[in-house]
Design an enzyme around this catalytic site. Sequence first.
Site, PDB file in Angstrom:
ATOM      1  N   LYS A 198       0.623  -1.263  -0.109  1.00 34.58           N
ATOM      2  CA  LYS A 198      -0.114  -0.575  -0.038  1.00 34.58           C
ATOM      3  C   LYS A 198       0.682   0.933  -0.237  1.00 34.58           C
ATOM      4  O   LYS A 198       0.792   2.503  -0.836  1.00 34.58           O
ATOM      5  CB  LYS A 198      -1.065   0.026   1.451  1.00 34.58           C
ATOM      6  CG  LYS A 198      -2.207   1.074   1.308  1.00 34.58           C
ATOM      7  CD  LYS A 198      -2.686   1.579   2.823  1.00 34.58           C
ATOM      8  CE  LYS A 198      -2.007   2.009   3.670  1.00 34.58           C
ATOM      9  NZ  LYS A 198      -2.658   2.124   4.524  1.00 34.58           N
TER      10      LYS A 198
ATOM     11  N   ASP B 110      -6.038   1.432   1.026  1.00 35.35           N
ATOM     12  CA  ASP B 110      -6.524   1.559   2.557  1.00 35.35           C
ATOM     13  C   ASP B 110      -8.023   0.802   2.609  1.00 35.35           C
ATOM     14  O   ASP B 110      -8.854   0.664   1.653  1.00 35.35           O
ATOM     15  CB  ASP B 110      -5.977   3.324   2.658  1.00 35.35           C
ATOM     16  CG  ASP B 110      -6.634   3.827   1.819  1.00 35.35           C
ATOM     17  OD1 ASP B 110      -7.886   4.062   1.203  1.00 35.35           O
ATOM     18  OD2 ASP B 110      -6.704   5.452   2.640  1.00 35.35           O
TER      19      ASP B 110
END
Length: 230
Positions: free
Chosen positions: A152, A170
């Site tokens: 991420k 996220d």
Amino acid sequence: MESLDKLKQEYNLKKPKINERLGDFQKFFNEPYSWFYSNNEMKLVEVEKPDDHRLFEEMCFCILTANTSAEMGMRSIDAIRNVLINGSPAEMAKRLEGIYRFSNVRPEYIVHARNYLNSSINFKIKEKLLSFRDKNELRDFIVENIKGIAYKEASHFLRNIGFKGYAILDKHIINSLFEFGMIEKPERPKNRKEYLEMEQKFREFSEKAGIGMDEMDLLLWSRKNGKILK
């Protein structure tokens, strides 16, 4: 289930701001600018600083933003900007007191990344990033070698410096994918395989909506927190 038509209407309203922000990311990579945060606003400011130092600054922002907020990450970078290249973890930790949640751990990550980039590529970050022809290999390189950055955060870093086609998975994005029926459970991917699978779901969703991946990321994020940041 969320309405795709409503999402498209919202995109059309926010499209100028979204495109402006994506343009900012390109500008950051190509021109001598750094991000600064004041009065609850982020802005690009022209600086006299080597490109590799600016790119490292953004990498550190992404290290600091993990499990916190973009605002906290930006305030933290402003606090330690002048010691990122030569400062010790203790110096950074002292400046981050009262500003940042993980003031002792993350400075260690930053110095670890700095030491690795110095020893492995002579801190020629921009040259190294541009040397990859495969975008997954580029992201893998960052994940495998930069402490404190997983898929991420690596995607976040690459998007913020103008590279396209990465999903920043996220909680906001994952919850949105769940709400639109693209995934069965709103659970974070646990490894590379799961990340790539969910990223493909995000790609398919973007295609279905007729909105580019990078635009979709900023759109969904803004729906959850009301802002188009970075």
